[in-house]
Design a protein around this motif. Sequence first.
Motif, PDB file in Angstrom:
ATOM      1  N   UNK A 130     -11.569  -0.734  -2.043  1.00  0.00           N
ATOM      2  CA  UNK A 130     -11.104   0.636  -2.372  1.00  0.00           C
ATOM      3  C   UNK A 130     -10.214   1.119  -1.238  1.00  0.00           C
ATOM      4  N   UNK A 131     -10.502   0.787  -0.054  1.00  0.00           N
ATOM      5  CA  UNK A 131     -10.067   1.340   1.036  1.00  0.00           C
ATOM      6  C   UNK A 131      -8.380   0.904   1.047  1.00  0.00           C
ATOM      7  N   UNK A 132      -8.293  -0.309   0.717  1.00  0.00           N
ATOM      8  CA  UNK A 132      -6.778  -1.077   0.780  1.00  0.00           C
ATOM      9  C   UNK A 132      -6.101  -0.077  -0.450  1.00  0.00           C
ATOM     10  N   UNK A 133      -6.697  -0.230  -1.541  1.00  0.00           N
ATOM     11  CA  UNK A 133      -6.058   0.396  -2.649  1.00  0.00           C
ATOM     12  C   UNK A 133      -5.556   1.827  -2.407  1.00  0.00           C
ATOM     13  N   UNK A 134      -6.407   2.461  -1.736  1.00  0.00           N
ATOM     14  CA  UNK A 134      -5.738   4.065  -1.185  1.00  0.00           C
ATOM     15  C   UNK A 134      -4.817   4.054  -0.119  1.00  0.00           C
ATOM     16  N   UNK A 135      -4.610   3.089   0.712  1.00  0.00           N
ATOM     17  CA  UNK A 135      -3.544   2.861   1.532  1.00  0.00           C
ATOM     18  C   UNK A 135      -2.399   2.440   0.601  1.00  0.00           C
ATOM     19  N   UNK A 136      -2.441   1.431  -0.090  1.00  0.00           N
ATOM     20  CA  UNK A 136      -1.390   1.010  -0.930  1.00  0.00           C
ATOM     21  C   UNK A 136      -0.700   2.287  -1.497  1.00  0.00           C
ATOM     22  N   UNK A 137      -1.656   2.982  -2.105  1.00  0.00           N
ATOM     23  CA  UNK A 137      -1.241   4.130  -3.213  1.00  0.00           C
ATOM     24  C   UNK A 137      -0.383   5.093  -2.315  1.00  0.00           C
ATOM     25  N   UNK A 138      -0.907   5.446  -1.085  1.00  0.00           N
ATOM     26  CA  UNK A 138      -0.103   6.402  -0.211  1.00  0.00           C
ATOM     27  C   UNK A 138       1.228   5.699   0.199  1.00  0.00           C
ATOM     28  N   UNK A 139       1.175   4.508   0.594  1.00  0.00           N
ATOM     29  CA  UNK A 139       2.475   3.782   0.768  1.00  0.00           C
ATOM     30  C   UNK A 139       3.603   3.886  -0.124  1.00  0.00           C
TER      31      UNK A 139
END
Length: 117
Positions: free
Chosen positions: A58-67
């Motif tokens: 979930x942390x990675x998915x949030x970062x990927x969404x921001x990028x």
Amino acid sequence: MPITVRSRWSPPWASAPPSPSDSTRSAPVPRRGTEFQQKIRTQVRKDQKSSNWQRCYAIRAGCEATVSETVHAHGLRHCRYRGLAKTHVQHVLTAAGANIIRLLEITNSIQKMSQSR
């Protein structure tokens, strides 16, 4: 006297397709991979069901969404400037702009909620 030409022609799709054994001589290769690779896949799928893995993802998915947002909505894929320092400044300003837009969206949604009550 007119010339008449007669021919027999059948379209290519009218005949049966060639069998795979006609076009290749190699033995069929299994597509599942080796037994070792299959064990790894099974273990990874099992790990993906754990709550710890899902929390980290979930942390990675949030970062990927921001990028993804900065690349697609704010044009971060291409840099206007040359040099590492100027590129860094562009990235910082783009991130700040994206955060301002997010804050405005949150503020607008809060105002709409308070008006509807």
